[in-house]
Design a protein around this motif. Structure first.
Motif, short mmCIF file in Angstrom:
data_model
loop_
_atom_site.label_atom_id
_atom_site.label_comp_id
_atom_site.label_asym_id
_atom_site.label_seq_id
_atom_site.Cartn_x
_atom_site.Cartn_y
_atom_site.Cartn_z
N ASN A 75 0.85 -1.21 0.00
CA ASN A 75 0.00 0.00 0.00
C ASN A 75 0.88 1.25 0.00
O ASN A 75 1.10 1.88 1.04
CB ASN A 75 -0.94 -0.02 1.21
N LEU A 76 1.36 1.63 -1.16
CA LEU A 76 2.32 2.73 -1.26
C LEU A 76 1.74 4.08 -0.85
O LEU A 76 2.43 4.84 -0.14
CB LEU A 76 2.89 2.80 -2.68
N PRO A 77 0.53 4.48 -1.26
CA PRO A 77 0.04 5.80 -0.84
C PRO A 77 0.02 5.97 0.67
O PRO A 77 0.43 7.03 1.19
CB PRO A 77 -1.37 5.86 -1.43
N GLU A 78 -0.41 4.94 1.41
CA GLU A 78 -0.44 5.03 2.86
C GLU A 78 0.97 5.11 3.44
O GLU A 78 1.20 5.78 4.46
CB GLU A 78 -1.19 3.83 3.45
N CYS A 79 1.95 4.42 2.81
CA CYS A 79 3.34 4.52 3.25
C CYS A 79 3.83 5.96 3.16
O CYS A 79 4.44 6.49 4.10
CB CYS A 79 4.24 3.63 2.40
N GLY B 137 -3.20 -4.91 6.08
CA GLY B 137 -2.97 -5.12 4.66
C GLY B 137 -4.10 -4.69 3.76
O GLY B 137 -4.10 -5.00 2.57
N ARG B 138 -5.07 -3.94 4.29
CA ARG B 138 -6.22 -3.55 3.49
C ARG B 138 -6.05 -2.14 2.95
O ARG B 138 -5.88 -1.19 3.73
CB ARG B 138 -7.50 -3.64 4.32
N PRO B 139 -6.09 -1.98 1.63
CA PRO B 139 -5.95 -0.64 1.05
C PRO B 139 -6.98 0.33 1.63
O PRO B 139 -8.14 -0.02 1.83
CB PRO B 139 -6.19 -0.87 -0.45
N GLY B 140 -6.52 1.54 1.93
CA GLY B 140 -7.41 2.56 2.49
C GLY B 140 -7.44 2.59 3.99
O GLY B 140 -7.90 3.58 4.57
#
Length: 341
Positions: free
Chosen positions: A14-18, A312-315
């Motif tokens: 999940n790159l955006p959250e990183c 591990g869940r996007p968003g």
């Protein structure tokens, strides 16, 4: 000896959250302090589930290169170990690697023979949906059909698509990061911080046994344990053997096996039996930090940290904890709880 440590939970592609979390850490601590005064430890599970494993590994490799040597550490998670095993990056002889699959397991894994052998978790990663690894295949330019085919050709395509730098990153992941945290002042003693993806096996699952560790060991008469002192000494040796094996990255050590299964490493994938900190002398004055479990639990009394609210869940937010303040920062909030460093 670092005065401050930041531990970051599971990323799972999940790159955006990183990037959002890193920006929030810079806003909280200051970019200069984060760069030069803080040791950062990632707690594992960089791949699978989320859409961009390749992008996350590219970012982590670049981040490490941009920071002072030794100030950015990476723990292996069960997903990372399994991906590395599928790519042939786990050391061992062919016979012993193939021997990690129990004979009664006849379905639910990648079945093809490879000359160098393959750890069972690699076979599970490449041949079953349990790891949710299809997004990792697609992040490297393969298709969902490549994953579902479970063919020799699909593995060869993935081996060719994964950059050498990513293979080196996966091969060099530490199984345990051990740091000494300097005390804040004369009243705060130095503490050891141990980071392990899932935790240390305490030989019992407290959730199901519902009795203290030593009482359980005495009732089982484990290795002749008859007294409280016997039980504490036995458990101390058992946990010590795990620590030694994790330092060496030796998956062959029986004390690492999850429920005596040579194909599962409790420190990577255990659940109830690794959630608590075993009450043993070798962990005295130690903060044990993990991700993996899909929730956040902070227990100052037992010095136990579990940090994986993202799961591990996007968003969903990725979180970080700063020690010694125990302040939590997330990808969607600069300061969740705790005191500012």
């Amino acid at each position: 000896m670092p005065r401050r440590i930041v531990c970051i939970g599971d990323l799972h592609g999940n790159l955006p959250e990183c990037l959002e979390l890193w920006g929030n850490l810079e806003a909280l601590h200051g970019a200069e302090a984060l760069q030069h005064e803080i040791t950062v430890v990632f707690l594992g599970d960089y791949c699978d589930r989320g859409p961009n494993t390749k992008g996350v590994l590219d970012w982590l490799i670049a981040l490490k290169a941009s920071r002072p040597e030794g100030s950015t550490r990476f723990v292996a998670g069960n997903h990372d170990f399994a991906m590395a095993a599928f790519l042939g990056l786990v050391e061992g002889g062919a016979e012993e690697l193939d021997g990690t699959r129990k004979e009664e397991f006849t379905t639910g894994f990648w079945r093809h023979r490879v000359p160098e052998g393959m750890h069972y978790q690699g076979r599970r990663w490449g041949g079953h949906s349990v790891y949710e690894s299809k997004p990792t295949f697609t992040s490297y330019g393969l298709t969902g059909q490549d994953f579902h085919s479970g063919s020799v050709e699909s593995r060869e395509k993935l081996l060719e698509a994964v950059p050498d730098a990513h293979k080196v990153f996966l091969r060099e992941l530490e199984w345990m990061v051990e740091l000494e945290l300097d005390g804040d002042d004369e009243d705060v003693a130095a503490q050891r911080v141990i980071c392990i993806h899932a935790g240390l096996d305490g030989a019992v699952d407290p959730v199901f046994m519902r009795k203290p560790y030593v009482e359980h060991l005495i009732s089982r008469n484990v290795d002749g344990v008859q007294t409280n002192a016997d039980a504490v000494a036995w458990l101390d040796r058992y946990v010590g053997a795990q620590l030694a094996a994790l330092r060496r990255k030796d998956w062959r050590v029986p004390e690492l096996f999850d429920r005596q299964d040579p194909g599962r490493i409790a420190a990577f994938s255990g659940r109830g039996s690794v959630e608590e900190t075993p009450p043993v002398p070798c962990l005295r004055n130690t903060i044990l930090v993990s991700g993996h479990h899909g929730f956040r639990a902070l227990d100052k009394a037992s010095r136990r940290v579990i940090l994986d609210r993202n799961g591990g869940r996007p968003g969903r937010a990725i979180e970080a904890i700063e020690l010694p303040s125990w302040g939590v920062t997330s990808s969607d909030q600069v300061l969740v709880e705790g005191v500012r460093a």
